[in-house]
Motif scaffolding. Structure first.
Motif, mmCIF file in Angstrom:
data_model
loop_
_atom_site.group_PDB
_atom_site.id
_atom_site.type_symbol
_atom_site.label_atom_id
_atom_site.label_comp_id
_atom_site.label_asym_id
_atom_site.label_seq_id
_atom_site.Cartn_x
_atom_site.Cartn_y
_atom_site.Cartn_z
ATOM 1 N N ALA A 151 17.215 -5.344 -65.497
ATOM 2 C CA ALA A 151 17.509 -4.052 -66.125
ATOM 3 C C ALA A 151 16.342 -3.114 -65.842
ATOM 4 O O ALA A 151 15.175 -3.525 -65.909
ATOM 5 N N SER A 152 16.663 -1.858 -65.514
ATOM 6 C CA SER A 152 15.592 -0.897 -65.239
ATOM 7 C C SER A 152 15.894 0.425 -65.924
ATOM 8 O O SER A 152 17.048 0.847 -66.012
ATOM 9 N N VAL A 153 14.837 1.059 -66.404
ATOM 10 C CA VAL A 153 14.933 2.367 -67.060
ATOM 11 C C VAL A 153 13.959 3.326 -66.390
ATOM 12 O O VAL A 153 12.795 2.969 -66.126
ATOM 13 N N ARG A 154 14.460 4.537 -66.113
ATOM 14 C CA ARG A 154 13.573 5.627 -65.687
ATOM 15 C C ARG A 154 13.896 6.816 -66.576
ATOM 16 O O ARG A 154 15.020 7.336 -66.559
ATOM 17 N N TYR A 155 12.912 7.234 -67.350
ATOM 18 C CA TYR A 155 13.096 8.372 -68.246
ATOM 19 C C TYR A 155 11.967 9.356 -68.013
ATOM 20 O O TYR A 155 10.796 9.054 -68.272
ATOM 21 N N GLU A 248 18.009 7.451 -66.823
ATOM 22 C CA GLU A 248 18.788 6.477 -66.076
ATOM 23 C C GLU A 248 18.513 5.060 -66.538
ATOM 24 O O GLU A 248 17.361 4.698 -66.795
ATOM 25 N N CYS A 249 19.575 4.284 -66.610
ATOM 26 C CA CYS A 249 19.415 2.847 -66.815
ATOM 27 C C CYS A 249 20.402 2.131 -65.913
ATOM 28 O O CYS A 249 21.547 2.561 -65.750
ATOM 29 N N GLU A 250 19.960 1.037 -65.333
ATOM 30 C CA GLU A 250 20.816 0.230 -64.471
ATOM 31 C C GLU A 250 20.610 -1.235 -64.832
ATOM 32 O O GLU A 250 19.476 -1.698 -64.985
ATOM 33 N N ILE A 251 21.720 -1.932 -64.998
ATOM 34 C CA ILE A 251 21.681 -3.370 -65.239
ATOM 35 C C ILE A 251 22.380 -4.042 -64.065
ATOM 36 O O ILE A 251 23.553 -3.768 -63.789
ATOM 37 N N GLY A 256 27.548 -7.812 -59.954
ATOM 38 C CA GLY A 256 27.862 -6.398 -60.117
ATOM 39 C C GLY A 256 26.747 -5.613 -60.758
ATOM 40 O O GLY A 256 25.624 -6.118 -60.961
ATOM 41 N N ARG A 257 27.058 -4.353 -61.106
ATOM 42 C CA ARG A 257 26.052 -3.437 -61.631
ATOM 43 C C ARG A 257 26.692 -2.504 -62.659
ATOM 44 O O ARG A 257 27.827 -2.051 -62.496
ATOM 45 N N ILE A 258 25.934 -2.200 -63.728
ATOM 46 C CA ILE A 258 26.326 -1.197 -64.722
ATOM 47 C C ILE A 258 25.247 -0.129 -64.738
ATOM 48 O O ILE A 258 24.057 -0.445 -64.829
ATOM 49 N N SER A 259 25.643 1.141 -64.656
ATOM 50 C CA SER A 259 24.673 2.234 -64.768
ATOM 51 C C SER A 259 25.129 3.205 -65.841
ATOM 52 O O SER A 259 26.330 3.440 -66.016
ATOM 53 N N PHE A 260 24.151 3.750 -66.565
ATOM 54 C CA PHE A 260 24.449 4.634 -67.695
ATOM 55 C C PHE A 260 23.206 5.416 -68.072
ATOM 56 O O PHE A 260 22.130 5.213 -67.508
#
Length: 325
Positions: A151-155, A248-251, A256-260
């Protein structure tokens, strides 16, 4: 018969105008009957505009109000622990804003006080109750991306202007004595709590923080990593003095991948063997209302704590590990 929860709110500032305050009157078996703010003119105006029966300029006087059986604490973090302990000592259940305290040492005191007084205590990590994030958890639990791996977050936020730096609602947020840190301490509790909500307990965490712009005392860039006990690895970076804004967050999983996003909350994008899917959500009128519904149910006799003090402490421990506090 359901128990009526009559709320007393300590701190009647901007954050309560729409996000939380009105929801206490819209939820079943709940009413906001008293508010407190030190400024008499402002608290009286708030009470009149929101249809609240009475107002106080003294928090302890509100806590002693015999008709109030639950306390919502919406002040800056430096007073959360003192007010929460006073409320529990007076026999009241407590819903306290995030972050629950300035740091993990203070948060541990609140956990201990909750155990001592035996009252119910919920931390306002309210995004975990919203349909948008419940959908993400559902996708994860149903194996939509296989096994979650990363999981990654960029804020990112733009550098504050001179005018913004002087705004009262901003001043306390960038004062470590009141907020515990800088804008990271205001934003990151939501994001880190959701990672905890999605992935469970933390095995290890570490990070770095720094004051790049030197515009105020607090750090304005934070980077951190978490290893969860279920083997998911998290990476996050928060930057508050850059030329662009990003949320942005991506798991990424084995299949597969979820982005939100955390604060826009309109579209969830899922990519897996079945192709691309989008899940769209309309903004909530009062972002805390789903959580408040769960808190009212819990205070009224339910067994499920929507976000316990121990969970709030775990989030602050991760934040401290990122900032070196």
């Amino acid at each position: 018969m359901a128990i009526q929860i009559n709320w007393g709110m300590i701190g009647a500032g901007d954050v309560t105008e729409v996000k939380s305050g009105p929801a206490f009157k819209k939820v079943a078996n709940s009413d906001l009957i008293a508010v407190m703010r030190r400024n008499e003119e402002k608290v009286k105006d708030y009470a009149e505009r929101h249809g609240v029966q009475r107002w106080y300029t003294d928090a302890l006087a509100l806590i002693r109000d015999k008709e109030v059986n639950a306390i919502y604490i919406a002040t800056p973090p430096d007073s959360h622990v003192a007010y929460a302990i006073a409320a529990m000592e007076a026999g009241k259940d407590v819903y306290v804003e995030k972050p629950m305290a300035l740091n993990s040492t203070e948060a541990e005191k609140l956990v201990q006080a909750q155990q001592l007084y035996g009252r119910k205590l919920v931390i306002a990590h309210y995004r975990r109750a919203q349909p948008y994030f419940r959908k993400i958890k559902e996708l994860l639990n149903n194996g939509a991306i296989g096994t979650a791996r990363l999981a990654s977050v960029r804020y990112f936020q733009k550098t504050l202007t001179a005018e913004q730096l002087q705004q009262p609602k901003m001043k306390w947020r960038i004062d470590p004595q009141q907020s515990g840190g800088g804008l990271f301490h205001d934003i990151a509790p939501h994001q880190i709590d959701l990672m905890y909500y999605f992935f469970g307990k933390v095995a290890a965490s570490t990070g770095i923080s720094h004051n790049q712009s030197k515009m105020y005392q607090a750090h304005d860039i934070v980077s951190g990593q978490i290893l969860f006990k279920n083997d998911v690895v998290f990476q996050g970076i928060w930057a508050f003095s850059v030329h662009e804004e990003r949320d942005e967050c991506e798991i990424i999983g084995s299949e597969g991948r979820i982005s939100f996003s955390f604060f826009d909350q309109r579209i969830i994008r899922l990519s897996n063997k079945d192709g691309e899917q989008e899940f769209k959500f309309e903004p909530l009128p009062h972002v805390q209302q789903p959580m408040i519904e769960e808190v009212v149910n819990y205070f009224g006799g339910g067994d499920m704590n929507p976000c316990s003090a121990a969970e709030g402490l775990a989030v602050i421990q991760v934040m401290d590990s990122f900032t070196g506090d």
